[in-house]
Design a protein around this motif. Structure first.
Motif, PDB file in Angstrom:
ATOM      1  N   ARG A   1       8.744   4.918   9.132  1.00  0.00           N
ATOM      2  CA  ARG A   1       8.374   6.326   9.075  1.00  0.00           C
ATOM      3  C   ARG A   1       9.566   7.182   8.661  1.00  0.00           C
ATOM      4  O   ARG A   1       9.418   8.136   7.886  1.00  0.00           O
ATOM      5  CB  ARG A   1       7.850   6.776  10.436  1.00  0.00           C
TER       6      ARG A   1
ATOM      7  N   ASP B   1      10.057   6.840   5.006  1.00  0.00           N
ATOM      8  CA  ASP B   1       8.949   7.526   4.354  1.00  0.00           C
ATOM      9  C   ASP B   1       9.187   9.025   4.323  1.00  0.00           C
ATOM     10  O   ASP B   1       9.037   9.688   3.279  1.00  0.00           O
ATOM     11  CB  ASP B   1       7.669   7.194   5.130  1.00  0.00           C
ATOM     12  N   LEU B   2       9.582   9.562   5.475  1.00  0.00           N
ATOM     13  CA  LEU B   2       9.842  11.001   5.562  1.00  0.00           C
ATOM     14  C   LEU B   2      10.994  11.409   4.658  1.00  0.00           C
ATOM     15  O   LEU B   2      10.924  12.412   3.945  1.00  0.00           O
ATOM     16  CB  LEU B   2      10.161  11.382   7.017  1.00  0.00           C
TER      17      LEU B   2
ATOM     18  N   ARG C   1      12.114   9.965   1.944  1.00  0.00           N
ATOM     19  CA  ARG C   1      11.745   9.929   0.524  1.00  0.00           C
ATOM     20  C   ARG C   1      10.934  11.152   0.136  1.00  0.00           C
ATOM     21  O   ARG C   1      11.177  11.790  -0.894  1.00  0.00           O
ATOM     22  CB  ARG C   1      10.941   8.673   0.221  1.00  0.00           C
ATOM     23  N   ALA C   2       9.965  11.508   1.000  1.00  0.00           N
ATOM     24  CA  ALA C   2       9.150  12.681   0.696  1.00  0.00           C
ATOM     25  C   ALA C   2       9.997  13.945   0.678  1.00  0.00           C
ATOM     26  O   ALA C   2       9.816  14.819  -0.185  1.00  0.00           O
ATOM     27  CB  ALA C   2       8.023  12.807   1.728  1.00  0.00           C
TER      28      ALA C   2
ATOM     29  N   GLN D   1       7.545  17.280  10.910  1.00  0.00           N
ATOM     30  CA  GLN D   1       7.404  15.854  11.188  1.00  0.00           C
ATOM     31  C   GLN D   1       8.736  15.190  11.463  1.00  0.00           C
ATOM     32  O   GLN D   1       8.830  14.249  12.249  1.00  0.00           O
ATOM     33  CB  GLN D   1       6.715  15.164  10.005  1.00  0.00           C
TER      34      GLN D   1
ATOM     35  N   GLU E   1       4.577  10.577  -7.970  1.00  0.00           N
ATOM     36  CA  GLU E   1       5.429   9.695  -7.179  1.00  0.00           C
ATOM     37  C   GLU E   1       4.596   8.620  -6.476  1.00  0.00           C
ATOM     38  O   GLU E   1       4.991   7.440  -6.436  1.00  0.00           O
ATOM     39  CB  GLU E   1       6.192  10.525  -6.138  1.00  0.00           C
TER      40      GLU E   1
ATOM     41  N   SER F   1       2.478   5.074   1.744  1.00  0.00           N
ATOM     42  CA  SER F   1       3.218   6.144   2.408  1.00  0.00           C
ATOM     43  C   SER F   1       2.294   6.971   3.285  1.00  0.00           C
ATOM     44  O   SER F   1       1.406   7.656   2.799  1.00  0.00           O
ATOM     45  CB  SER F   1       3.877   7.051   1.371  1.00  0.00           C
ATOM     46  N   ALA F   2       2.520   6.910   4.589  1.00  0.00           N
ATOM     47  CA  ALA F   2       1.704   7.688   5.520  1.00  0.00           C
ATOM     48  C   ALA F   2       2.048   9.161   5.464  1.00  0.00           C
ATOM     49  O   ALA F   2       1.372   9.979   6.082  1.00  0.00           O
ATOM     50  CB  ALA F   2       1.886   7.160   6.938  1.00  0.00           C
ATOM     51  N   VAL F   3       3.120   9.499   4.746  1.00  0.00           N
ATOM     52  CA  VAL F   3       3.506  10.903   4.631  1.00  0.00           C
ATOM     53  C   VAL F   3       2.919  11.517   3.368  1.00  0.00           C
ATOM     54  O   VAL F   3       2.405  12.631   3.381  1.00  0.00           O
ATOM     55  CB  VAL F   3       5.045  11.036   4.630  1.00  0.00           C
ATOM     56  N   LEU F   4       2.973  10.784   2.259  1.00  0.00           N
ATOM     57  CA  LEU F   4       2.516  11.344   0.987  1.00  0.00           C
ATOM     58  C   LEU F   4       1.000  11.515   0.944  1.00  0.00           C
ATOM     59  O   LEU F   4       0.500  12.511   0.413  1.00  0.00           O
ATOM     60  CB  LEU F   4       2.981  10.454  -0.176  1.00  0.00           C
TER      61      LEU F   4
ATOM     62  N   MET G   1      -0.468  14.661   2.288  1.00  0.00           N
ATOM     63  CA  MET G   1      -0.096  15.786   1.432  1.00  0.00           C
ATOM     64  C   MET G   1      -0.995  15.834   0.210  1.00  0.00           C
ATOM     65  O   MET G   1      -1.398  16.911  -0.241  1.00  0.00           O
ATOM     66  CB  MET G   1       1.353  15.644   0.992  1.00  0.00           C
TER      67      MET G   1
END
Lengths: 245, 245
Positions: free
Chosen positions: A94, A97-98, A100-101, A177, B108, B164-167, B170
């Motif tokens: 996570r 992931d965060l 990268r975003a 987040q 991305e 990606s659980a973040v992208l 979004m």
DNA sequence: TCATTACAAGTGTGATCACAAATCAAAAAT
DNA sequence: ATTTTTGATTTGTGATCACACTTGTAATGA
């Protein structure tokens, strides 16, 4: 229209009056929880109860549950299958992931800001930075809460200049987040002899005042990557030592 | 723990049982409104009332107001100072803003997916596409709702592969925000002799199966830019003709 | 005829209650 | 001593109500 009728007889006064924005209790609760989350006041995996928060915030359950629902939809909180809600736990995946975003989106935002920001706006940021410096020089003991808050306003002052009503809320969601992670990292920092964050901010401002979008993006990436990398190393070494024992 | 005690005598059955997920009324309302928004069932600038939606959805006001609050936080709806809520109006600036964000983030996501997607997953997408084709060949009259839904599942099937659980949330938020625009564009398309969307999707799949991240990103950008560009031209020509009169 | 006022209907917000599910603690049984 | 069961407490969810504010319309005034 009654109000305009009342006002139109004395316009000059009305011109000085700002609209009195009637914010609801729900909004206050939401903003307060946001502040707590970004500041890392809640620990990862901590569960939050509606009635508990309502008592702490001195209000009824109604505004709290709606605020919690909103925070869940932006992934700032997590809804467990038990229907209880907690702040999401930290995992290495996570975190990456965060990060990268954040690099992707905040990098784009600052690149836009670099081209659009007027020199007057840059000098505002600069003065904010020096004010920050002298405040930090004044008090020897470092105030972590204050540091986090000032860091936040520094970054968002820049992001606002990108002029994107779509990107900015996304960045806010990302900060929400990563707030709990960052707080853990900051604590670890202050234990392990802190490198100066001011250096990174200075190079960001330099790139902005030169209107160099690429340099600004790279300086920003270095800035926001640092706590993540630090925390990743910490977690990895902890996992390794736990694997040994 | 009672349940495990009951279950442990017949484990093999339990292994085949999927958890029955007790979704709340609020969730159903939220998902229904989401579906309506992405599908463009609401018109831009349309105001929504809690009681009106509650009547239409055959429930009380409580789940509706919480769902509306959630949609407002992800900018799918807009809270007016009057405290009434409407679906955001379309402006040229907002459209460009949305398109840029979508290019950035979905680009991305698909680049990540291109490197991570197994060939089996690609073939699933491919079969989905041909199934879609033959369905479209079958019925002459084009079903706009169906087109929108299938287009959505095609894209998100790919995005899910980015891992990606973040992208992904979004991107969902971005689709929610651009849903009303897209619907207007699709209607304009079907009036003005549609170019085939299938061609774009085929080149996306080709790039994915070749694991070419750059090509996939560019094909995707071409795909999602098209309705925006179409709508922009339409709005600009309308504004011009209005300026003339 | 037009603007203003007064009244009525509609709307969002917050509080409270009832209900079902989950959690926890003590008591009972093995 | 460990496990199971039972009961009490806590918790989230949905419904309903009261209140304040807004909006729309009809009545009144110039």
């Amino acid at each position: 229209m009654q109000k305009t009728a009342v006002v139109k007889s004395n316009d000059p006064i009305a011109a000085q009056l700002a609209p009195v924005g009637r914010e609801t209790v729900q909004d206050r609760v939401y903003l307060e929880l946001r502040r707590a989350l970004i500041g890392g006041l809640f620990e990862p995996s901590q569960v939050l109860t509606i009635r508990g928060l309502a008592d702490a915030l001195m209000t009824s359950t109604m505004p709290v549950r709606e605020a919690l629902g909103r925070l869940i939809t932006e992934k700032a909180l997590e809804a467990l299958p038990n229907r209880s809600v907690r702040v999401p736990p930290i995992t290495l995946e996570r975190m990456d992931d965060l990060l990268r975003a954040r690099i992707l989106i905040e990098g784009e935002a600052i690149a836009l800001a670099a081209t659009r920001m007027a020199s007057r706006q840059v000098s505002v940021i600069e003065s904010m930075l020096s004010e920050w410096d002298e405040m930090r020089a004044l008090k020897l003991k470092k105030d972590v809460d204050r540091e986090v808050t000032l860091n936040q306003s520094f970054h968002f002052e820049i992001y606002r200049a990108c002029g994107s009503a779509v990107l900015i809320p996304m960045i806010e969601s990302l900060w929400l987040q990563s707030g709990p992670c960052i707080r853990v990292a900051i604590y670890a920092f202050s234990e392990a002899g802190e490198v100066d964050t001011a250096h990174f901010h200075r190079s960001i401002v330099a790139a902005l005042s030169a209107q160099d979008a690429t340099a600004a993006r790279e300086a920003l990436i270095a800035d926001i990557s640092r706590p993540f990398n630090f925390l990743r190393n910490k977690l990895q070494s902890e996992a390794a030592s736990k694997g040994m024992s």
